[in-house]
Design a protein around this motif. Structure first.
Motif, PDB file in Angstrom:
ATOM      1  N   ASN A 155      -4.750 -10.911  13.855  1.00  0.00           N
ATOM      2  CA  ASN A 155      -4.047 -10.183  12.938  1.00  0.00           C
ATOM      3  C   ASN A 155      -3.317 -10.961  11.826  1.00  0.00           C
ATOM      4  OD1 ASN A 155      -3.408  -7.585  12.291  1.00  0.00           O
ATOM      5  ND2 ASN A 155      -1.467  -7.687  12.910  1.00  0.00           N
ATOM      6  N   SER A 156      -4.026 -11.778  11.302  1.00  0.00           N
ATOM      7  CA  SER A 156      -3.455 -12.714  10.314  1.00  0.00           C
ATOM      8  C   SER A 156      -4.002 -12.457   8.903  1.00  0.00           C
ATOM      9  CB  SER A 156      -3.709 -14.138  10.737  1.00  0.00           C
ATOM     10  OG  SER A 156      -2.877 -14.488  11.713  1.00  0.00           O
ATOM     11  N   ARG A 157      -5.099 -11.796   8.789  1.00  0.00           N
ATOM     12  CA  ARG A 157      -5.783 -11.659   7.497  1.00  0.00           C
ATOM     13  C   ARG A 157      -5.064 -10.927   6.671  1.00  0.00           C
ATOM     14  NH1 ARG A 157     -12.044  -9.726   8.253  1.00  0.00           N
ATOM     15  NH2 ARG A 157     -11.682 -11.320   9.743  1.00  0.00           N
ATOM     16  N   ILE A 158      -5.308 -11.029   5.097  1.00  0.00           N
ATOM     17  CA  ILE A 158      -4.652  -9.930   4.214  1.00  0.00           C
ATOM     18  C   ILE A 158      -5.714  -9.841   3.330  1.00  0.00           C
ATOM     19  CG2 ILE A 158      -2.520 -11.017   4.340  1.00  0.00           C
ATOM     20  CD1 ILE A 158      -2.949 -12.584   1.571  1.00  0.00           C
ATOM     21  N   SER A 159      -5.731  -8.623   2.471  1.00  0.00           N
ATOM     22  CA  SER A 159      -6.751  -8.254   1.651  1.00  0.00           C
ATOM     23  C   SER A 159      -6.235  -8.563   0.381  1.00  0.00           C
ATOM     24  CB  SER A 159      -6.717  -6.534   1.675  1.00  0.00           C
ATOM     25  OG  SER A 159      -5.587  -6.154   1.003  1.00  0.00           O
ATOM     26  N   VAL A 160      -7.311  -8.504  -0.657  1.00  0.00           N
ATOM     27  CA  VAL A 160      -7.095  -8.932  -2.137  1.00  0.00           C
ATOM     28  C   VAL A 160      -6.160  -8.062  -2.663  1.00  0.00           C
ATOM     29  CG1 VAL A 160      -9.205  -7.364  -2.915  1.00  0.00           C
ATOM     30  CG2 VAL A 160      -8.575  -9.382  -3.987  1.00  0.00           C
ATOM     31  N   ILE A 161      -6.067  -6.779  -2.230  1.00  0.00           N
ATOM     32  CA  ILE A 161      -5.047  -5.980  -2.981  1.00  0.00           C
ATOM     33  C   ILE A 161      -3.596  -6.479  -2.397  1.00  0.00           C
ATOM     34  CG2 ILE A 161      -4.136  -3.533  -2.939  1.00  0.00           C
ATOM     35  CD1 ILE A 161      -6.804  -4.073  -4.178  1.00  0.00           C
ATOM     36  N   GLU A 162      -3.431  -6.902  -1.077  1.00  0.00           N
ATOM     37  CA  GLU A 162      -2.262  -7.504  -0.391  1.00  0.00           C
ATOM     38  C   GLU A 162      -1.786  -8.541  -1.429  1.00  0.00           C
ATOM     39  OE1 GLU A 162      -2.223  -5.603   3.911  1.00  0.00           O
ATOM     40  OE2 GLU A 162      -3.307  -7.348   3.444  1.00  0.00           O
ATOM     41  N   ALA A 163      -2.810  -9.527  -1.691  1.00  0.00           N
ATOM     42  CA  ALA A 163      -2.595 -10.754  -2.397  1.00  0.00           C
ATOM     43  C   ALA A 163      -2.422 -10.463  -3.959  1.00  0.00           C
ATOM     44  CB  ALA A 163      -3.947 -11.730  -2.327  1.00  0.00           C
ATOM     45  N   GLY A 186       0.082  -3.626  -0.389  1.00  0.00           N
ATOM     46  CA  GLY A 186      -1.327  -3.136   0.180  1.00  0.00           C
ATOM     47  C   GLY A 186      -1.901  -1.855  -0.697  1.00  0.00           C
ATOM     48  N   LYS A 187      -1.044  -1.410  -1.316  1.00  0.00           N
ATOM     49  CA  LYS A 187      -1.195   0.231  -1.760  1.00  0.00           C
ATOM     50  C   LYS A 187      -1.493   0.249  -3.266  1.00  0.00           C
ATOM     51  CE  LYS A 187       0.972   2.653   1.664  1.00  0.00           C
ATOM     52  NZ  LYS A 187       1.929   3.851   1.822  1.00  0.00           N
ATOM     53  N   LEU A 188      -2.707   0.227  -3.630  1.00  0.00           N
ATOM     54  CA  LEU A 188      -3.184   0.084  -5.262  1.00  0.00           C
ATOM     55  C   LEU A 188      -2.925   1.314  -5.964  1.00  0.00           C
ATOM     56  CD1 LEU A 188      -4.460  -1.614  -7.383  1.00  0.00           C
ATOM     57  CD2 LEU A 188      -6.623  -0.720  -6.646  1.00  0.00           C
ATOM     58  N   GLU A 189      -2.588   1.238  -7.202  1.00  0.00           N
ATOM     59  CA  GLU A 189      -2.421   2.368  -7.906  1.00  0.00           C
ATOM     60  C   GLU A 189      -3.113   2.351  -9.226  1.00  0.00           C
ATOM     61  OE1 GLU A 189       0.757   5.978  -9.086  1.00  0.00           O
ATOM     62  OE2 GLU A 189       1.804   3.863  -8.819  1.00  0.00           O
ATOM     63  N   PHE A 190      -3.902   3.401  -9.339  1.00  0.00           N
ATOM     64  CA  PHE A 190      -4.701   3.316 -10.879  1.00  0.00           C
ATOM     65  C   PHE A 190      -4.014   4.363 -11.673  1.00  0.00           C
ATOM     66  CE2 PHE A 190      -8.385   4.535 -13.674  1.00  0.00           C
ATOM     67  CZ  PHE A 190      -8.492   3.446 -14.239  1.00  0.00           C
ATOM     68  N   VAL A 195       1.332 -15.180   6.471  1.00  0.00           N
ATOM     69  CA  VAL A 195       1.716 -14.332   5.562  1.00  0.00           C
ATOM     70  C   VAL A 195       1.981 -12.990   6.286  1.00  0.00           C
ATOM     71  CG1 VAL A 195       1.259 -12.907   3.587  1.00  0.00           C
ATOM     72  CG2 VAL A 195       0.723 -15.241   3.496  1.00  0.00           C
ATOM     73  N   LYS A 196       1.122 -12.291   6.754  1.00  0.00           N
ATOM     74  CA  LYS A 196       1.172 -11.141   7.473  1.00  0.00           C
ATOM     75  C   LYS A 196       2.353 -11.251   8.622  1.00  0.00           C
ATOM     76  CE  LYS A 196      -1.990  -7.549   8.710  1.00  0.00           C
ATOM     77  NZ  LYS A 196      -3.347  -6.988   8.763  1.00  0.00           N
ATOM     78  N   ARG A 197       2.707 -12.027   9.562  1.00  0.00           N
ATOM     79  CA  ARG A 197       3.757 -11.981  10.413  1.00  0.00           C
ATOM     80  C   ARG A 197       4.979 -12.072   9.489  1.00  0.00           C
ATOM     81  NH1 ARG A 197       7.092 -16.452  11.398  1.00  0.00           N
ATOM     82  NH2 ARG A 197       5.250 -17.858  12.216  1.00  0.00           N
ATOM     83  N   LEU A 198       5.282 -12.811   8.410  1.00  0.00           N
ATOM     84  CA  LEU A 198       6.482 -12.916   7.552  1.00  0.00           C
ATOM     85  C   LEU A 198       6.698 -11.661   7.048  1.00  0.00           C
ATOM     86  CD1 LEU A 198       6.035 -16.613   6.346  1.00  0.00           C
ATOM     87  CD2 LEU A 198       7.615 -15.832   7.835  1.00  0.00           C
ATOM     88  N   LYS A 199       5.641 -11.051   6.657  1.00  0.00           N
ATOM     89  CA  LYS A 199       6.071  -9.746   5.880  1.00  0.00           C
ATOM     90  C   LYS A 199       6.384  -8.631   6.887  1.00  0.00           C
ATOM     91  CE  LYS A 199       5.365  -8.187   2.465  1.00  0.00           C
ATOM     92  NZ  LYS A 199       6.389  -8.071   1.283  1.00  0.00           N
ATOM     93  N   SER A 200       5.755  -8.963   8.006  1.00  0.00           N
ATOM     94  CA  SER A 200       6.198  -7.867   8.994  1.00  0.00           C
ATOM     95  C   SER A 200       7.556  -8.033   9.627  1.00  0.00           C
ATOM     96  CB  SER A 200       5.195  -8.091  10.303  1.00  0.00           C
ATOM     97  OG  SER A 200       5.526  -9.188  11.103  1.00  0.00           O
ATOM     98  N   GLN A 201       8.098  -9.375   9.100  1.00  0.00           N
ATOM     99  CA  GLN A 201       9.426  -9.644   9.437  1.00  0.00           C
ATOM    100  C   GLN A 201      10.481  -9.035   8.235  1.00  0.00           C
ATOM    101  OE1 GLN A 201       8.846 -13.789  11.028  1.00  0.00           O
ATOM    102  NE2 GLN A 201      10.622 -13.147  12.250  1.00  0.00           N
ATOM    103  N   GLY A 202       9.747  -8.649   7.242  1.00  0.00           N
ATOM    104  CA  GLY A 202      10.736  -8.380   6.217  1.00  0.00           C
ATOM    105  C   GLY A 202      11.063  -9.559   5.032  1.00  0.00           C
ATOM    106  N   VAL A 203      10.247 -10.352   5.112  1.00  0.00           N
ATOM    107  CA  VAL A 203      10.544 -11.485   4.146  1.00  0.00           C
ATOM    108  C   VAL A 203       9.626 -11.381   2.892  1.00  0.00           C
ATOM    109  CG1 VAL A 203      10.226 -14.102   3.741  1.00  0.00           C
ATOM    110  CG2 VAL A 203      10.695 -13.286   6.225  1.00  0.00           C
TER     111      VAL A 203
END
Length: 454
Positions: A369-377, A19-23, A314-322
């Protein structure tokens, strides 16, 4: 085989963290003879100009033009390579019709090595043209054709992870397309592992054998147990489908009295080098098993919309460390482009959060609390894919493999302009992700080597 040293100059996008973009503006990317990034020289480095002159004179030098940007190469975690001729077809049919009348008869044709070579050459070429530098492939039950896919990946420069499919249960598979016996399926899998390892000896970007039970319903208990033992013996990758749709989910529970995740773990098929496709029905306990074993999820958002009967949380599984990456799932998914799957991953996550039945109260309609952003995708298609495979992929960083896409926002047939209105670099990446086509992918590099040029 080694490459010569290379250097790339230009601006780049990547996501070092979820979720953190770097340019990276006008950086110099130095690459060693093995295709590994040896140094990133930033524009504000006091030795920048000196380093730039040295690189131009001593390295194979690539410099971007105005309007061009580097992106990391994409990592596709789930492709049914033999289904490439079927892409875009029969998606309105029920799953059993799609499989029995289209997919299985098509896959049976790969007993013809010439047919396999023609299809697989086109497939790998098309995927490279779309920026996919690493792909995890299901092949077929045929050893010779499956090995041919590995050889084509090696020849064309793509990092390929290839599995000879096991489907040995005579009750669950058609007579014309299945392994003749469990023992033959296991023997052929072991032979395939050794044959691919030989191909890999002369392949700088790497090709890897993958143990591949099609999914639990297609395999006998003996086959699943034997494949788990082979995975341990050779410390190799494993791929399969897990809790993809309602039918599979229910079938496995009825057969074993356990969920798909528990069955796969029981047979030794989950681990740090395992990638399970789809996984839409994973509950919290399943997520804990995935995180504990280091098993990754290959999220296939387009395909799931047709055949999975659910949306991956996706968001729930990521929060579980998957660990999670993206997959195109040709031909359950119609598109070979991870750009399209990035977009779809965002859209289906919003549908999961908001719900789809307008007759229900908004407070009951979706999963909050399920949506993900384009940066996360975008992360899932790059760094997330690398993490899923336990390989240093997806970041433009020292020590990582140099897999790059060169994106031309001024491509003649698809200009990506904001007309000077949106100056933020995040806006520019959003424009690229949502609107880029093959016209904008000017060049693709794998392990520092040019593998596609527009």
């Amino acid at each position: 085989m080694n490459t010569i040293k290379k250097a790339f100059k230009g601006s780049a996008f990547h996501t070092k963290e979820y979720g953190k973009l770097e340019f990276l503006e006008d950086v110099l990317i130095k690459v060693d003879s093995n295709g590994i990034i040896s140094e990133i020289v930033n524009k504000d480095n006091k030795n920048y100009e000196e380093e730039l002159i040295y690189a131009k004179n001593n390295y194979e030098f690539v410099e971007l033009s105005d309007g061009e940007y580097f992106l990391p190469g994409f990592v596709d975690l789930h492709v049914h390579a033999p289904q490439w001729p079927q892409a875009g077809m029969a998606l309105d049919e029920p799953l059993n019709v799609w499989l029995d009348e289209c997919t299985f008869p098509l896959e049976a044709k790969y007993s013809d090595i010439n047919f396999a070579r023609e299809v697989y050459t086109d497939l790998v070429t098309q995927y490279l043209a779309r920026g996919t530098t690493t792909a995890m492939y299901f092949a077929t039950i045929h050893n010779e054709a499956s090995l041919e896919l590995a050889k084509i990946c090696a020849k064309l420069g793509q990092r390929g992870l290839v599995g000879k499919v096991v489907m040995d249960d005579p009750v669950m598979n058609p007579d014309f397309y299945r392994d003749k016996s469990t023992s033959e399926a296991l023997d052929n899998t072991e032979k395939f592992i050794l044959d691919v390892k030989k191909v890999a000896e002369n392949c700088i970007q790497g090709v890897y054998p993958v143990i591949t039970p099609r999914f639990v319903p297609s395999c006998t208990d003996e086959a699943l147990l034997g494949l788990g033992k082979l995975a341990k013996k050779y410390n190799t990758y494993v791929q399969s489908h897990c809790s993809e749709g309602q039918w599979e989910h229910d079938f496995v529970k009825e057969r074993f009295g356990k969920r798909d995740t528990e069955v796969l773990e029981k047979f030794g098929l989950l681990g740090k080098k395992s990638v399970m496709a789809h996984c839409n029905f994973l509950n919290e306990e399943d997520g804990e098993i995935f995180a504990k074993t280091g098993t990754a999820v290959g999220h296939c958002p387009i395909s799931n919309s047709y055949f999975a009967n659910a949306v991956l949380p996706v968001k729930r599984l990521k929060s579980q460390g998957v660990d999670i990456g993206l997959g195109t799932d040709i031909s359950g998914g119609f598109s070979p482009s991870l750009y399209e799957n990035i977009r779809h991953a965002v859209m289906v996550s919003r549908m999961l959060e908001d719900g789809v039945d307008a007759k229900k109260c908004s407070c009951e309609r979706g999963v909050s609390n399920s949506r993900i952003s384009v940066i996360e995708a975008f992360y899932l298609a790059t760094t997330g894919g690398g993490e899923s495979l336990q390989l240093p992929l997806g970041k433009i960083e020292k020590g990582y493999i140099c897999d790059l896409q060169v994106i031309d926002t001024k491509a003649k047939n698809n200009i990506l302009s904001d007309f000077g209105v949106f100056p933020k670099k995040e806006h520019l990446l959003q424009k690229i992700i949502y609107l880029a086509t093959v016209e904008n992918i000017k060049e693709v590099y794998v392990q520092g080597n040019l593998v596609h040029k527009k």
